[in-house]
Design an enzyme around this catalytic site. Structure first.
Site, PDB file in Angstrom:
ATOM      1  N   HIS A  13       1.228  -9.767   2.965  1.00  0.00           N
ATOM      2  CA  HIS A  13       0.679 -10.245   1.698  1.00  0.00           C
ATOM      3  C   HIS A  13       1.728 -11.022   0.915  1.00  0.00           C
ATOM      4  O   HIS A  13       2.932 -10.843   1.108  1.00  0.00           O
ATOM      5  CB  HIS A  13       0.145  -9.080   0.863  1.00  0.00           C
ATOM      6  N   HIS A  73       4.018  -3.412   4.241  1.00  0.00           N
ATOM      7  CA  HIS A  73       4.473  -2.035   4.019  1.00  0.00           C
ATOM      8  C   HIS A  73       3.520  -1.080   4.719  1.00  0.00           C
ATOM      9  O   HIS A  73       2.429  -1.468   5.115  1.00  0.00           O
ATOM     10  CB  HIS A  73       4.411  -1.646   2.531  1.00  0.00           C
ATOM     11  N   CYS A 125       0.440  -3.679 -10.484  1.00  0.00           N
ATOM     12  CA  CYS A 125       0.449  -3.260  -9.084  1.00  0.00           C
ATOM     13  C   CYS A 125       0.718  -1.763  -9.050  1.00  0.00           C
ATOM     14  O   CYS A 125       1.750  -1.305  -9.550  1.00  0.00           O
ATOM     15  CB  CYS A 125       1.531  -4.027  -8.325  1.00  0.00           C
ATOM     16  N   GLU A 173       5.449 -10.223   2.845  1.00  0.00           N
ATOM     17  CA  GLU A 173       5.948  -8.958   3.384  1.00  0.00           C
ATOM     18  C   GLU A 173       4.804  -8.027   3.721  1.00  0.00           C
ATOM     19  O   GLU A 173       3.639  -8.310   3.430  1.00  0.00           O
ATOM     20  CB  GLU A 173       6.879  -8.303   2.369  1.00  0.00           C
ATOM     21  N   HIS A 232      -1.563  -1.267  -1.745  1.00  0.00           N
ATOM     22  CA  HIS A 232      -1.357  -1.807  -3.088  1.00  0.00           C
ATOM     23  C   HIS A 232      -2.735  -1.920  -3.738  1.00  0.00           C
ATOM     24  O   HIS A 232      -3.684  -2.370  -3.092  1.00  0.00           O
ATOM     25  CB  HIS A 232      -0.790  -3.229  -3.047  1.00  0.00           C
TER      26      HIS A 232
END
Length: 151
Positions: free
Chosen positions: A121, A83, A138, A81, A87
Site C-alpha cells: 500500500h 505489514h 490510521c 510497503e 490498517h
C-alpha cells in the site's frame, strides 16, 4: 512540512490531559508533536513530504491499538510497503489516492480505507502545489511488525 521528533508522547505525557483540543486553523491537536515519518536509516527517495502525529500512542494506554494522523503535502507520497497487521484509515482532509495491492483508489474526506494484512500500500497527494494537505487517521495494532518497504 517540518517534523521535529521521531518520538510519540510517553504514557505520562499522554495521560496529563483527558481532552486534547483540536485547532481547525492549524489542523493540530493540543500537545501532539509532529514526528518524522520514517527514521534516519530510511532512504529519502522512498517517500516525500509526509509527517506523522501519534494521537493515541501504543503502550501509553491499555488499548491494543494506536491512532496516528498522517499528512501528505502536495506532490508527496508515503512509502510503498506492507505489514502483517491491518490498517483502518479514515480520510479527514484534502484529496489523495491510495494504492491497495494492485488497485489505485481516489479518496476524499470521510472515505474509509481497509488495508488487509500482507497487502502492499501507498498514500499519495493528488493536488497541486498550494493545495490543502491530504490528511488521514490510521488505526493499527499497538504491537505490530515493522514495515517492509517495496521498490
Amino acid at each position: 512540512m517540518e517534523a521535529t521528533s521521531n518520538r510519540p508522547l510517553t504514557a505520562e505525557e499522554f495521560g496529563r490531559l483527558r481532552v486534547r483540543r483540536f485547532d481547525p486553523a492549524t489542523f493540530r491537536w493540543e500537545g501532539i508533536p509532529d514526528q518524522v515519518y520514517q527514521g534516519p536509516e530510511e532512504p529519502a527517495p522512498r517517500f516525500r513530504d509526509v509527517i506523522r502525529r501519534t494521537l493515541v500512542p501504543g503502550g501509553a494506554t491499555p488499548a491494543a491499538f494506536e491512532v496516528r494522523y498522517f499528512e501528505v503535502g502536495p506532490g508527496g507520497y508515503s512509502r510503498f510497503e506492507l505489514h502483517q497487521h491491518i490498517h483502518a484509515v479514515l480520510v479527514l482532509r484534502g484529496e489523495g489516492e491510495v494504492q491497495v495491492g494492485g488497485e489505485v483508489y481516489r479518496v476524499r474526506p470521510f472515505d474509509l480505507v481497509y488495508i488487509p494484512p500482507e497487502t502492499p500500500h501507498q498514500f499519495r497527494h493528488r493536488g497541486a502545489p498550494g493545495d490543502e494537505p491530504f490528511g488521514f487517521l490510521c488505526v493499527v495494532d499497538a504491537q505490530r511488525d515493522r514495515p517492509r518497504p517495496l521498490d
